[in-house]
Enzyme design. Structure first.
Site, short mmCIF file in Angstrom:
data_model
loop_
_atom_site.label_atom_id
_atom_site.label_comp_id
_atom_site.label_asym_id
_atom_site.label_seq_id
_atom_site.Cartn_x
_atom_site.Cartn_y
_atom_site.Cartn_z
N ASP A 202 0.54 -1.65 -0.03
CA ASP A 202 -0.34 -0.10 -0.07
C ASP A 202 0.74 1.43 -0.19
OD1 ASP A 202 -1.18 -2.31 0.43
OD2 ASP A 202 -3.35 -0.99 2.16
N GLU A 426 1.56 -10.05 11.71
CA GLU A 426 1.42 -8.94 10.42
C GLU A 426 2.85 -8.57 9.32
OE1 GLU A 426 -1.52 -5.87 9.71
OE2 GLU A 426 -1.65 -6.19 7.86
C1 GLC Z 1 -3.32 -4.84 3.46
C2 GLC Z 1 -2.17 -5.48 2.75
C3 GLC Z 1 -2.52 -6.16 1.29
C4 GLC Z 1 -2.98 -7.09 2.43
C5 GLC Z 1 -4.14 -6.90 2.77
C6 GLC Z 1 -4.42 -7.83 4.18
O1 GLC Z 1 -3.86 -3.79 2.95
O2 GLC Z 1 -0.82 -3.98 2.14
O3 GLC Z 1 -1.30 -6.44 0.97
O4 GLC Z 1 -3.40 -8.03 0.76
O5 GLC Z 1 -4.04 -5.93 3.95
O6 GLC Z 1 -4.25 -8.45 4.63
#
Ligand code: GLC
Length: 459
Positions: A202, A426
């Site tokens: 992101d 995460e």
């Molecule tokens: C965030 C991450 C993305 C992922 C999402 C759900 O947006 O950057 O890569 O898919 O979270 O985990």
């Protein structure tokens, strides 16, 4: 360990658990791979996958991400394949159940509405989207890195007896997804994104120039939900968020028409994550075609296009594959963990190995999502420094296949140490291993089971 359903509580639990690990860190007593007893960790990883299983699909983590995400789901399938083949295929089938008529597989499928996440289905406004056809499941209007074909191939290989029929049924949908990518995102030869969320990275520095070119006027007032779950210093900034929402409105105003968006969006960036995951998926799809007796000529044509296009991402100054802004032609100057996916994509140059070795030398826990020597480095802020287990999984496997065994071993060992000592977070700080973002995270658990755990059979 008690069942955690709230992400904030889960992150808190990880923090408490980590007090001991921090002390161990200070005393330089970090776990060695040989010292890890995989059994309780494997059990915990399976528990996390079941905990996040909402019945046919898996959420990344409760609270912070309460829906089905595209590439998260493909990794969930990889994890399930280590103990429940049927559930693994079901995950992929549910994901492709949300595919649009034009082949696009959305980055979020909104199965059950949840106020704890923003932006929801109403903000995406895809009901009348061009290309959606008869698809009724509410979704976002963009996609995510196409790892599904590669991971479906892994799931097949884990249990070919059960897998062949399931792969055969999924195959046309996988092909349609890639046909859409090549038609809608590959005009430069490499695969580009129309929104930072499409890359799955992101707030990576790769998008900084294109993001700075957006003046986010006209963004309707909104309340962020992510910072209610996770410390703001681990998340994208407010300036980033205003532009994320501006780009959602931009797509919605054009009915998510790919041609209109491509024609005049200020944000169009060729991306190494999309390009290398797509290239790898096409190679795996080619193998699936051979197995199933399908003609692979179209797939081979796409591979040739992307192999040539990948070279447009090579920045001779940083000696890395990078994001390139298609509106200006400029490179980001960003050496990232997506640069290190080149081997996963089957592409390399000798200088890329030198760059990788430099990054590994200046990092305590590999792989950082952005070079610690770079000016935008922030060891806790999401895709501007932290270590992500899924990227390590793909990067290290590609390296091993290319004969870079030492680098691959280092990355696997670091991943295992981080998870064993810091939990299924995460992402993690490459400086001191601090677990960051959400806890009880699906793809971290999946990567543990399939690859990082000393018990993993090799995925
Ligand atoms: C965030 C991450 C993305 C992922 C999402 C759900 O947006 O950057 O890569 O898919 O979270 O985990």
């Amino acid at each position: 360990m008690a069942v955690q359903t709230d992400t904030r509580a889960a992150a808190g639990a990880v923090e408490t658990m980590n007090a001991g690990a921090e002390a161990a860190c200070r005393e330089n007593e970090m776990t060695d791979l040989a010292d890890i007893n995989p059994d309780p960790l494997d059990e915990e990883a399976r528990r996390i996958l079941r905990l996040n299983d909402k019945g046919g699909y898996t959420v990344p983590t409760a609270g912070l991400y309460p829906y089905q995400w595209n590439w998260d789901s493909a990794f969930a399938a990889l994890g399930f394949a280590t103990f429940d083949t049927d559930r693994a295929w079901q995950e992929l089938e549910t994901l492709f159940g949300g595919q649009w008529d034009n082949g696009m597989v959305p980055h979020i499928l909104f199965h059950v509405m949840d106020d704890g996440y923003f932006p929801g289905a109403d903000v995406w406004g895809t009901a009348n989207a061009v290309g959606r056809g008869g698809q009724e499941l509410p979704s976002s209007g963009i996609s995510q890195p196409p790892v599904a074909a590669s991971l479906a191939w892994k799931v097949y290989k884990a249990d070919p007896g059960v897998g062949e029929a399931r792969l055969r049924a999924l195959y046309p949908k996988l092909v349609a997804f890639h046909r859409w990518i090549m038609a809608a995102r590959a005009e430069s030869g490499a695969v580009c994104i129309t929104h930072p969320w499409e890359a799955g990275r992101d707030n990576a520095p790769d998008w900084d120039e294109a993001m700075a070119g957006i003046d986010p006027v006209g963004v309707a007032s909104y309340t962020r939900r992510d910072t209610g779950h996770v410390d703001a210093k681990m998340r994208p900034t407010q300036a980033d968020y205003d532009r994320y929402i501006w780009l959602v409105q931009f797509g919605r105003d054009r009915d998510w028409d790919d041609a209109k968006i491509a024609a005049d969006s200020p944000f169009r960036v060729a991306d190494p994550t999309m390009t290398f995951t797509c290239l790898r998926s096409l190679r795996d799809l080619g193998l699936a075609a051979e197995l199933l007796g399908e003609d692979r000529a179209e797939i081979d044509g796409w591979i040739a296009t992307l192999e040539e296009g990948a070279e447009t991402l090579w920045n001779p100054e940083t000696k890395a594959y990078e994001g390139r802004n298609l509106r200006t032609g400029n490179f980001a100057g960003s050496v990232s963990n997506a640069s290190a996916l080149c081997w996963w994509g089957g592409v390399s140059r000798p200088e890329a190995v030198e760059t990788l070795d430099g990054v590994l030398e200046r990092t305590r826990y590999a792989l950082p999502s952005y070079d610690p020597a770079g000016p935008q480095y922030d060891h806790l802020r999401y895709w501007r420094g932290p270590v992500w287990a899924i990227m390590n999984y793909m990067a290290a496997q590609g390296m091993a296949e290319a004969g870079l065994d030492a680098q691959a071993d280092r990355i696997r060992t670091d991943t295992a140490r981080l998870i064993a000592d810091r939990g299924f977070a995460e992402y993690f700080s490459p400086v001191d291993g601090t677990p960051a973002g959400g806890g009880t995270f699906t793809w971290t658990a999946a990567v543990w089971l399939a690859w990082a755990s000393p018990s993993a059979k090799g995925a």
